[in-house]
Motif scaffolding. Sequence first.
Motif, PDB file in Angstrom:
ATOM      1  N   ARG A 154      -7.581   5.491   4.487  1.00 44.68           N
ATOM      2  CA  ARG A 154      -7.287   4.054   4.565  1.00 44.68           C
ATOM      3  C   ARG A 154      -5.812   3.837   4.237  1.00 44.68           C
ATOM      4  N   LEU A 155      -5.204   2.936   4.948  1.00 43.58           N
ATOM      5  CA  LEU A 155      -3.793   2.623   4.729  1.00 43.58           C
ATOM      6  C   LEU A 155      -3.645   1.853   3.423  1.00 43.58           C
ATOM      7  N   ARG A 156      -2.771   2.335   2.550  1.00 45.80           N
ATOM      8  CA  ARG A 156      -2.529   1.702   1.260  1.00 45.80           C
ATOM      9  C   ARG A 156      -1.160   1.050   1.157  1.00 45.80           C
ATOM     10  N   ALA A 157      -0.176   1.575   1.886  1.00 46.83           N
ATOM     11  CA  ALA A 157       1.169   0.998   1.821  1.00 46.83           C
ATOM     12  C   ALA A 157       1.981   1.432   3.035  1.00 46.83           C
ATOM     13  N   VAL A 158       2.879   0.544   3.435  1.00 46.56           N
ATOM     14  CA  VAL A 158       3.877   0.829   4.462  1.00 46.56           C
ATOM     15  C   VAL A 158       5.185   0.271   3.923  1.00 46.56           C
ATOM     16  N   ASP A 159       6.206   1.081   3.913  1.00 48.16           N
ATOM     17  CA  ASP A 159       7.515   0.608   3.471  1.00 48.16           C
ATOM     18  C   ASP A 159       8.570   1.451   4.163  1.00 48.16           C
ATOM     19  N   TRP A 160       9.803   1.267   3.765  1.00 47.65           N
ATOM     20  CA  TRP A 160      10.934   1.940   4.398  1.00 47.65           C
ATOM     21  C   TRP A 160      11.533   2.930   3.426  1.00 47.65           C
ATOM     22  N   ASP A 161      11.991   4.048   3.933  1.00 53.83           N
ATOM     23  CA  ASP A 161      12.526   5.117   3.104  1.00 53.83           C
ATOM     24  C   ASP A 161      13.621   4.627   2.164  1.00 53.83           C
ATOM     25  N   ASP A 162      14.483   3.745   2.652  1.00 55.38           N
ATOM     26  CA  ASP A 162      15.572   3.253   1.803  1.00 55.38           C
ATOM     27  C   ASP A 162      15.120   2.148   0.839  1.00 55.38           C
ATOM     28  N   TYR A 163      13.834   1.809   0.836  1.00 51.00           N
ATOM     29  CA  TYR A 163      13.283   0.811  -0.079  1.00 51.00           C
ATOM     30  C   TYR A 163      12.223   1.434  -0.992  1.00 51.00           C
ATOM     31  N   GLN A 164      12.335   2.742  -1.253  1.00 49.41           N
ATOM     32  CA  GLN A 164      11.351   3.413  -2.099  1.00 49.41           C
ATOM     33  C   GLN A 164      11.215   2.799  -3.489  1.00 49.41           C
ATOM     34  N   PRO A 165      12.302   2.375  -4.151  1.00 49.63           N
ATOM     35  CA  PRO A 165      12.119   1.753  -5.471  1.00 49.63           C
ATOM     36  C   PRO A 165      11.220   0.508  -5.406  1.00 49.63           C
ATOM     37  N   ARG A 166      11.387  -0.300  -4.371  1.00 53.08           N
ATOM     38  CA  ARG A 166      10.542  -1.480  -4.196  1.00 53.08           C
ATOM     39  C   ARG A 166       9.091  -1.056  -3.982  1.00 53.08           C
ATOM     40  N   MET A 167       8.874  -0.041  -3.166  1.00 51.34           N
ATOM     41  CA  MET A 167       7.528   0.451  -2.898  1.00 51.34           C
ATOM     42  C   MET A 167       6.866   0.911  -4.200  1.00 51.34           C
ATOM     43  N   HIS A 168       7.600   1.672  -5.015  1.00 54.02           N
ATOM     44  CA  HIS A 168       7.039   2.150  -6.285  1.00 54.02           C
ATOM     45  C   HIS A 168       6.771   0.987  -7.238  1.00 54.02           C
ATOM     46  N   GLN A 169       7.611  -0.031  -7.201  1.00 56.83           N
ATOM     47  CA  GLN A 169       7.378  -1.213  -8.031  1.00 56.83           C
ATOM     48  C   GLN A 169       6.067  -1.888  -7.628  1.00 56.83           C
ATOM     49  N   LEU A 170       5.852  -2.081  -6.318  1.00 62.06           N
ATOM     50  CA  LEU A 170       4.607  -2.695  -5.854  1.00 62.06           C
ATOM     51  C   LEU A 170       3.399  -1.823  -6.180  1.00 62.06           C
ATOM     52  N   LEU A 171       3.514  -0.516  -5.957  1.00 62.42           N
ATOM     53  CA  LEU A 171       2.399   0.374  -6.286  1.00 62.42           C
ATOM     54  C   LEU A 171       2.081   0.318  -7.774  1.00 62.42           C
ATOM     55  N   GLY A 172       3.119   0.257  -8.604  1.00 60.81           N
ATOM     56  CA  GLY A 172       2.909   0.145 -10.045  1.00 60.81           C
ATOM     57  C   GLY A 172       2.204  -1.141 -10.427  1.00 60.81           C
ATOM     58  N   LEU A 173       2.562  -2.234  -9.768  1.00 62.14           N
ATOM     59  CA  LEU A 173       1.884  -3.507 -10.044  1.00 62.14           C
ATOM     60  C   LEU A 173       0.418  -3.456  -9.622  1.00 62.14           C
ATOM     61  N   HIS A 174       0.151  -2.811  -8.505  1.00 60.60           N
ATOM     62  CA  HIS A 174      -1.211  -2.785  -7.978  1.00 60.60           C
ATOM     63  C   HIS A 174      -2.104  -1.745  -8.652  1.00 60.60           C
ATOM     64  N   TYR A 175      -1.554  -0.587  -9.003  1.00 58.75           N
ATOM     65  CA  TYR A 175      -2.386   0.511  -9.501  1.00 58.75           C
ATOM     66  C   TYR A 175      -2.008   0.979 -10.900  1.00 58.75           C
ATOM     67  N   GLY A 176      -0.995   0.371 -11.486  1.00 61.47           N
ATOM     68  CA  GLY A 176      -0.502   0.797 -12.787  1.00 61.47           C
ATOM     69  C   GLY A 176       0.623   1.812 -12.613  1.00 61.47           C
ATOM     70  N   LYS A 177       1.587   1.761 -13.497  1.00 60.16           N
ATOM     71  CA  LYS A 177       2.760   2.633 -13.387  1.00 60.16           C
ATOM     72  C   LYS A 177       2.379   4.111 -13.289  1.00 60.16           C
ATOM     73  N   ASN A 178       1.368   4.509 -14.012  1.00 56.94           N
ATOM     74  CA  ASN A 178       0.905   5.900 -13.980  1.00 56.94           C
ATOM     75  C   ASN A 178      -0.467   6.019 -13.323  1.00 56.94           C
ATOM     76  N   GLY A 179      -0.823   5.050 -12.500  1.00 58.37           N
ATOM     77  CA  GLY A 179      -2.146   5.019 -11.895  1.00 58.37           C
ATOM     78  C   GLY A 179      -2.237   5.652 -10.522  1.00 58.37           C
TER      79      GLY A 179
END
Length: 184
Positions: A27-52
Amino acid sequence: MDILTLFVERTPTPVGDMLILTDAEDRLRAVDWDDYQPRMHQLLGLHYGKNGYVLRERGSASQARRRLDAYIGGELSAIDELEVATAGTPFQREVWAELRRIPLGRTLSYSELAGRIGRPKAVRAVGLANGANPVSIVVPCHRVIGANASLTGYGGGLHRKVWLLEHEGVELAPRAAARQPALF
């Protein structure tokens, strides 16, 4: 608490390398751009927890990647039925579900989107939910524009929003397109 394993793939597009994250059920969980990886990790952290969550390279092309590649190649409906799985609040998921109902080649204002979910006064909250969308393109947050038809922010950069809208056949007002930064 279980740690979510996400499989990452990279695919080239005319506006930069895209990152595609899927889970063990494909299942697709995220789509982002290579040069926006910090933003992607920020969103993933909000959704699943920083270490989740943990990222792993994917060995073979997922269905999500094949469909996104087809979309980028001009088969625009290839992503219509793509299965996504997101965290987020019930309100965010409600906004994201409504985003998927915006037809190809069409745009909607934030206030129209708020009205569609039955919360006409929640324009700011709708904007925040739109910005927290981890599955861009498939959940087409790029199709949301300002009330005056201006191109408002896009998490992957306004030049990508312009490209995506034009790719989908949206005719942008000359002054709106002219205000956007150059692609490179």
